[in-house]
Design an enzyme around this catalytic site. Structure first.
Site, PDB file in Angstrom:
ATOM      1  N   HIS A 182      -9.709 -12.932  -2.971  1.00  0.00           N
ATOM      2  CA  HIS A 182     -10.561 -12.872  -1.792  1.00  0.00           C
ATOM      3  C   HIS A 182     -11.856 -12.130  -2.106  1.00  0.00           C
ATOM      4  O   HIS A 182     -11.915 -10.914  -1.961  1.00  0.00           O
ATOM      5  CB  HIS A 182      -9.816 -12.178  -0.656  1.00  0.00           C
ATOM      6  CG  HIS A 182      -8.540 -12.861  -0.269  1.00  0.00           C
ATOM      7  ND1 HIS A 182      -7.399 -12.802  -1.028  1.00  0.00           N
ATOM      8  CD2 HIS A 182      -8.236 -13.646   0.797  1.00  0.00           C
ATOM      9  CE1 HIS A 182      -6.439 -13.511  -0.449  1.00  0.00           C
ATOM     10  NE2 HIS A 182      -6.909 -14.034   0.657  1.00  0.00           N
TER      11      HIS A 182
ATOM     12  N   HIS B 244      -6.261  -7.935   1.729  1.00  0.00           N
ATOM     13  CA  HIS B 244      -6.655  -9.056   0.876  1.00  0.00           C
ATOM     14  C   HIS B 244      -7.918  -8.722   0.079  1.00  0.00           C
ATOM     15  O   HIS B 244      -8.163  -9.309  -0.958  1.00  0.00           O
ATOM     16  CB  HIS B 244      -6.857 -10.322   1.717  1.00  0.00           C
ATOM     17  CG  HIS B 244      -7.758 -10.112   2.898  1.00  0.00           C
ATOM     18  ND1 HIS B 244      -7.300  -9.647   4.107  1.00  0.00           N
ATOM     19  CD2 HIS B 244      -9.084 -10.288   3.046  1.00  0.00           C
ATOM     20  CE1 HIS B 244      -8.321  -9.554   4.947  1.00  0.00           C
ATOM     21  NE2 HIS B 244      -9.401  -9.932   4.332  1.00  0.00           N
TER      22      HIS B 244
ATOM     23  N   HIS C 209     -14.008 -16.461   2.002  1.00  0.00           N
ATOM     24  CA  HIS C 209     -12.940 -15.507   2.317  1.00  0.00           C
ATOM     25  C   HIS C 209     -11.853 -15.431   1.248  1.00  0.00           C
ATOM     26  O   HIS C 209     -11.572 -14.359   0.723  1.00  0.00           O
ATOM     27  CB  HIS C 209     -12.298 -15.865   3.664  1.00  0.00           C
ATOM     28  CG  HIS C 209     -11.002 -15.160   3.907  1.00  0.00           C
ATOM     29  ND1 HIS C 209     -10.947 -13.869   4.349  1.00  0.00           N
ATOM     30  CD2 HIS C 209      -9.716 -15.551   3.731  1.00  0.00           C
ATOM     31  CE1 HIS C 209      -9.677 -13.493   4.445  1.00  0.00           C
ATOM     32  NE2 HIS C 209      -8.913 -14.494   4.074  1.00  0.00           N
TER      33      HIS C 209
ATOM     34  N   SER D  56      18.270   7.469  25.402  1.00  0.00           N
ATOM     35  CA  SER D  56      19.231   6.463  24.935  1.00  0.00           C
ATOM     36  C   SER D  56      19.444   6.549  23.428  1.00  0.00           C
ATOM     37  O   SER D  56      20.540   6.326  22.937  1.00  0.00           O
ATOM     38  CB  SER D  56      18.743   5.055  25.280  1.00  0.00           C
ATOM     39  OG  SER D  56      18.621   4.900  26.679  1.00  0.00           O
TER      40      SER D  56
ATOM     41  N   GLU E  99       7.288  -0.175  19.453  1.00  0.00           N
ATOM     42  CA  GLU E  99       8.247  -0.130  18.343  1.00  0.00           C
ATOM     43  C   GLU E  99       7.566  -0.366  16.997  1.00  0.00           C
ATOM     44  O   GLU E  99       7.869   0.307  16.008  1.00  0.00           O
ATOM     45  CB  GLU E  99       9.352  -1.184  18.555  1.00  0.00           C
ATOM     46  CG  GLU E  99      10.184  -0.999  19.817  1.00  0.00           C
ATOM     47  CD  GLU E  99       9.535  -1.572  21.065  1.00  0.00           C
ATOM     48  OE1 GLU E  99       8.463  -2.230  20.956  1.00  0.00           O
ATOM     49  OE2 GLU E  99      10.084  -1.375  22.161  1.00  0.00           O
TER      50      GLU E  99
ATOM     51  N   HIS F 276      22.585   1.290  20.303  1.00  0.00           N
ATOM     52  CA  HIS F 276      22.984   0.116  21.092  1.00  0.00           C
ATOM     53  C   HIS F 276      23.106  -1.066  20.132  1.00  0.00           C
ATOM     54  O   HIS F 276      22.423  -2.065  20.245  1.00  0.00           O
ATOM     55  CB  HIS F 276      21.971  -0.145  22.206  1.00  0.00           C
ATOM     56  CG  HIS F 276      21.901   0.963  23.223  1.00  0.00           C
ATOM     57  ND1 HIS F 276      21.570   2.254  22.880  1.00  0.00           N
ATOM     58  CD2 HIS F 276      22.140   0.990  24.556  1.00  0.00           C
ATOM     59  CE1 HIS F 276      21.604   3.016  23.966  1.00  0.00           C
ATOM     60  NE2 HIS F 276      21.952   2.284  24.994  1.00  0.00           N
TER      61      HIS F 276
ATOM     62  N   ASP G  80      23.562  -5.038  29.591  1.00  0.00           N
ATOM     63  CA  ASP G  80      22.168  -5.472  29.429  1.00  0.00           C
ATOM     64  C   ASP G  80      22.060  -6.897  28.891  1.00  0.00           C
ATOM     65  O   ASP G  80      21.000  -7.522  29.003  1.00  0.00           O
ATOM     66  CB  ASP G  80      21.377  -4.487  28.564  1.00  0.00           C
ATOM     67  CG  ASP G  80      20.753  -3.369  29.402  1.00  0.00           C
ATOM     68  OD1 ASP G  80      20.716  -3.508  30.636  1.00  0.00           O
ATOM     69  OD2 ASP G  80      20.313  -2.364  28.832  1.00  0.00           O
TER      70      ASP G  80
ATOM     71  N   HIS H  89      19.435  -7.931  24.802  1.00  0.00           N
ATOM     72  CA  HIS H  89      19.517  -6.569  24.275  1.00  0.00           C
ATOM     73  C   HIS H  89      20.638  -6.383  23.255  1.00  0.00           C
ATOM     74  O   HIS H  89      20.764  -5.306  22.681  1.00  0.00           O
ATOM     75  CB  HIS H  89      19.692  -5.578  25.431  1.00  0.00           C
ATOM     76  CG  HIS H  89      18.415  -5.338  26.195  1.00  0.00           C
ATOM     77  ND1 HIS H  89      17.708  -6.358  26.780  1.00  0.00           N
ATOM     78  CD2 HIS H  89      17.713  -4.204  26.445  1.00  0.00           C
ATOM     79  CE1 HIS H  89      16.629  -5.863  27.366  1.00  0.00           C
ATOM     80  NE2 HIS H  89      16.607  -4.553  27.177  1.00  0.00           N
TER      81      HIS H  89
END
Lengths: 654, 654
Positions: free
Chosen positions: A27, A67, A258, A373, A400, A450, A458, A462
């Site tokens: 690139h 890149h 590119h 939890s 997350e 879980h 759930d 889940h």
């Protein structure tokens, strides 16, 4: 004659286009477009010492637009790092070269992070900047006082993880983070306007960032924008208006420049346009001299820093951070053996963390908005906030992927050991970062609770099904699924002591009995071991993980009651088991017994250990209901399993 | 006495808290907080007919904050849908109930999308709104003219996918999309301010959205804001300021009311506070009447729409959309057999798409900024833009997750069949959406190119290793890895004809010979078949996929040259093979032969078919280099494989 700024920048351009041309792959567009910005950064601002790429108080630089790797290789080479040599650059993109297609931290000192998967470099930089502020809060300016710089492209800014990273950095007011946006208005498909109409500066401002702008080809303007960024107490986005592939007269400013070699003709034209009258890979002495001089800027501050460290009262505490032994939880585990407890393994993890966080000041915990939890917050751990960077618990929000990438950045920065929680099913959201933890050999601990249909009501959105096996498939990731308090503590000790990669703990929502009654060694470190031996002559070996070990024990008891001898093997970590010698593995899984796996997840993959034995698991999506009902529904009870084993032993099955 | 607005809203609140209480599990906070907004929406604005939940021109409503499922169940029940009945609601979160923990489109008509994984509902709604505009452009207001509504919480807005979805919707000016943001300032961990300082309206405006605001508990103000949203030609975010759990006097406004039953005491207190003087699950007649009346609003427009459709000149074209037979490419495949070609399977996919897009007007293609690499754009396909919704190619930008979720929304909307491309390694970025395609049984086709180390120089960040097997692990996802032009076309035909789930095509970057010389049936539909039969007495069965089938053929030839008979089995689709009867499977993979798998990816899982045979693959991360070198490096050549097979046959291996 002293080399000019433009000549120095053109050295990057030339090396980039020559290396891509030689490889006929790569690139050139980004390195040529951002050469001027990078020259200002590496020659005037970035704090580093090529003689010691791992100087802890160096500025961090992350090429999020990975890149454009040749930009980084060129800068490292020109500033005087031992590697890459010119020969290394000539082998760009060949097997064995430290100049891989995308920058790899494990191949080349000076590469702070492995980048290429877009957006993650910037998100890792957020973690680095957070780690820097934390260590600064603990050790003061005297030992920790550096900036984190990023070069990011439109791809990085369009990815969802950018939103998470930017939101987190703005919230945490990480003012030492500076992102240089290569605003070249081009993506692979063409103009950015094909797919985006976003007012990026407005979005960054909405997330608590300062935004500066500059002509990315004007040295003075770049300097002005950098000064503005450094003066801000917010993280700063520097919009660098650039021309992609600048210098390639016929292709610059288009997507053609590119991701592929310019071709001999255009390279020749670029040499003319740039006034670069030198053969491929040749950088004239005066330009080399200017670059090497810039590379020596860091030597004096580095020496001063070493002197300060040598005299620092906190030196030992500073230097020992990250030095964790596998025995770290021995006393705690002895206590568990003495006082068995029936708790969920997520709770067992919290208990282990109580012990860990009290002993190890370098842990930084957190959760993607599931603190209660995931059981990731221990007593006395204060939040890490813009007001208190000494805090050791990050409220990552519902991010997350951003959390996981930030943890990668923290681990790569060093001085801290990050752990963070979410539900196991949402490992899918974070998977891109989990893979990079493994590839980068980063000590990150994922706390994923879980971990099966055992979470109950759930429902299928889940309930992890394929996740355990999917994670085991990722090279260099240790996946633990402990069955009780003891295995959970053992897994934590192993995860913390591991320095060459990430670990992931899959933990139950439901309570589980403590099955381990002794801890002669860290048996989880063996990956699998015989938890309960057969009494009657052994015909069956039951292999289970996590919450299903309890079921395996019940199955064994029913089989034994019928005179059928059965071992129960707990297998908390496949990767560790694979690393044992052949004899150990044969002892645990003897050839002449019916092998039966029990795990509340996909059975595909268990053939490795059961051969043509039996596999009990869940190969369809879950359902919404109380968890004991679900175990019945999916046939994961002793009552459902025992008859099928007996049937198999009797050869009644096809 | 006519029921008041507040009484109607309280019916939602009461059903939600009673159902959660009965299940002792669930999320009362959101339904109680958004009850007023939902009442305005379902009673005055949403176009639907409970008598026919699948009326194609209904408004779409997506509960992106899926944990608040009881809000949706209550609304469907109260407006007169056949299901859920009151009994269904009483079995909320029990196995077999259509009232699952999170809304499931495959369980309950009226649920447009399966939600719960945060952010994806909103992103799917973007796809629905895009499908609506496309069909409107093709068939006009007379047949297609509806809005897409979303309820989203802070979690949805914080997830990275929100950024991608919002960016895409703003760029495409999807003015018929209205997102109702439950701005209650609470997340699971506590105040939103723990983890975010974002100015959300400013961010949405920066992405081309209109932003309206209202007091989410004031009917008139909600109506005003809705009118403002409907009048805007931009997508609109309606910021609804609400109190989470409104009505629960001691817990409302806190995270305590988010995700668990209120408890008998608080439920009693809420009944008093709400003036809801009825036993659990009882809704008084006058309130039922008011709701049912609202539910009948759609009957007349629905009837008129049916009349228009019956008389419409485009009726047949409208009704046949999505009706695709597995034979759709027979003529094209016959042509391939007659004129063999050596091309990359990504190119073979483009060739198949040229045929498909010419025949089927319902396909909508796209790529996450890798159009030229994924080969997803065929001749004559115009871009889908804000200026031309009749276009059939979406430039999704660098938004793999957003693209995938949008495709889910399109497929769920119906009338279009979406396909979209990225690199296989970036399936990690999109994995959350791929899983939801499978769970939702959505006809989405993923075009994932650069499917192994065969992509070469881009290196380990771009080379899939664990991905093929990880994707095979997802229930209800058909993963294809075709070996040549013919298998690629067959896979496309199967993917398009499949109506109960997604398909994923893993395609090579490198050229591959056409190995198939006949097409007596769609052999890819068998999942695996004997491509080349042994000549010498069969001792070995080589099983390969995609680009490694060519290698398997070379291995076979060398074995045969040494008098060792070997079949070559091409196995483009595990899921299809598993669905064949036992006899077919035994014929293809006979018991008494050495089974050998060859696939340039993780070997874990291949034990299913090889038993204690041999597995050749890549179980570590890839490397940067020319692809033929990489195949040598990882031992994936006939020269490396043949000796190991012979060794195994001779029993020389342990």
């Amino acid at each position: 004659m002293t080399a000019t700024f433009t000549q120095c920048a053109n050295a990057i351009r030339a090396l980039a286009m020559d290396a891509v041309e030689a490889a006929n792959s790569g690139h050139p567009g980004m390195p040529m477009g951002m050469a001027d910005v990078a020259t200002v950064l590496f020659q005037k601002y970035l704090k580093f010492d090529p003689a010691d790429p791992y100087w802890p108080d160096r500025d961090r630089f992350v090429l999020s637009a990975g890149h454009g790797s040749m930009l980084l290789y060129a800068a490292l080479h020109l500033t005087g790092y031992a590697r890459p040599t010119l020969e290394d650059i000539k082998t760009f993109r060949q097997i064995g070269s430290p100049c891989a297609g995308h920058p790899e931290n494990f191949e080349l000192p000076g590469v702070e992070a492995t980048t290429g998967p877009l957006g993650q470099g910037l998100a890792m930089a957020v973690g680095m900047a957070a780690a820097e502020r934390h260590l600064n809060a603990v050790f003061g300016d005297r030992l920790v006082d550096h900036n984190t710089w990023v070069i990011a492209g439109d791809g990085c800014l369009m990815e969802g993880i950018n939103h998470e990273a930017v939101g987190l950095a703005g919230h945490l007011k990480l003012g030492r983070l500076i992102v240089l946006w290569d605003d070249n208005k081009i993506t692979i498909d063409g103009a950015v306007s094909l797919s985006s109409s976003e007012d990026i500066p407005a979005r960054y401002r909405a997330s608590g960032w300062h935004v500066a702008e500059c002509d990315g080809h004007d040295e003075a303007d770049i300097v002005r924008a950098f000064e503005e960024a450094l003066a801000s107490d917010q993280p700063t986005l520097v919009r660098c208006r650039t021309i992609i592939g600048k210098g390639a007269p016929n292709k610059q400013g288009t997507s053609k420049v590119h991701g592929s070699a310019l071709g001999a003709e255009e390279v020749a034209a670029a040499r003319v346009a740039l006034g670069w009258d030198y053969p491929p890979f040749v950088v004239p002495d005066e330009i080399r001299t200017a670059w090497l001089e810039a590379g020596r800027r860091g030597a004096a501050p580095h020496a001063e820093w070493k002197e300060r460290l040598a005299a620092d009262p906190d030196r030992l505490g500073y230097e020992r951070r990250g030095d964790v032994q596998e025995t770290v939880l021995e006393a705690y585990i002895a206590d568990l053996i003495a006082n068995p407890q029936k708790v969920a393994t997520r709770k067992a993890s919290e208990m282990a963390l109580e012990a860990i966080n009290a002993i190890l000041p370098e842990t930084i915990g957190g959760s993607a908005d599931l603190t209660g939890s995931n059981n990731t917050l221990t007593k006395g751990l204060k939040p890490f906030t813009a007001q208190d960077y000494a805090g050791r618990y990050v409220y990552y929000g519902i991010r997350e992927f951003g959390m996981s990438a930030a943890m990668n950045g923290m681990a790569l920065h060093g001085g801290v050991i990050p752990y963070g929680g979410t539900f196991l099913v949402f490992s899918d959201y974070a998977r891109g970062a989990i893979r990079l933890s493994a590839l980068q050999q980063a000590r990150v601990v994922y706390v994923m609770t879980h971990d099966s249909i055992g979470l109950g009501e759930d429902g299928p959105t889940h309930q992890p099904i394929e996740h355990l096996m999917s994670l085991r498939l990722i090279p260099n990731l240790d996946v633990y699924r402990p069955c009780d308090t003891v295995e959970t503590a053992e897994a934590w000790a192993l995860a913390l002591a591991r320095t060459d990669g990430p670990s992931l703990l899959a933990l139950s929502r439901q309570n589980l009995p403590q099955l381990r009654t002794s801890a002669p060694e860290n048996l989880t470190g063996r990956g699998a071991y015989c938890l309960v031996e057969a009494e009657a002559p052994r015909q069956v070996v039951l292999i289970a993980t996590g919450s299903e070990v309890e079921i395996a024990v019940a199955v064994r008891d029913e089989l034994e009651a019928q005179g059928i001898g059965a071992d129960v093997v707990s297998m908390p970590c496949w990767e560790r088991f694979e690393a044992q010698d052949a004899q150990y593995r044969k002892d645990v899984l003897p050839a002449h017994a019916l092998k039966v796996s029990i795990e509340a997840g996909a059975t595909l993959g268990w053939e490795r250990y059961t051969g043509d034995g039996l596999r009990f698991g869940v190969d369809v999506f879950g359902a919404s209901g109380p968890y004991l009902r679900l175990y019945e529904h999916y046939g994961l009870t002793a009552g459902a399993i025992v008859p099928r084993i007996i049937e198999k032993l009797n050869g009644e099955q096809a």
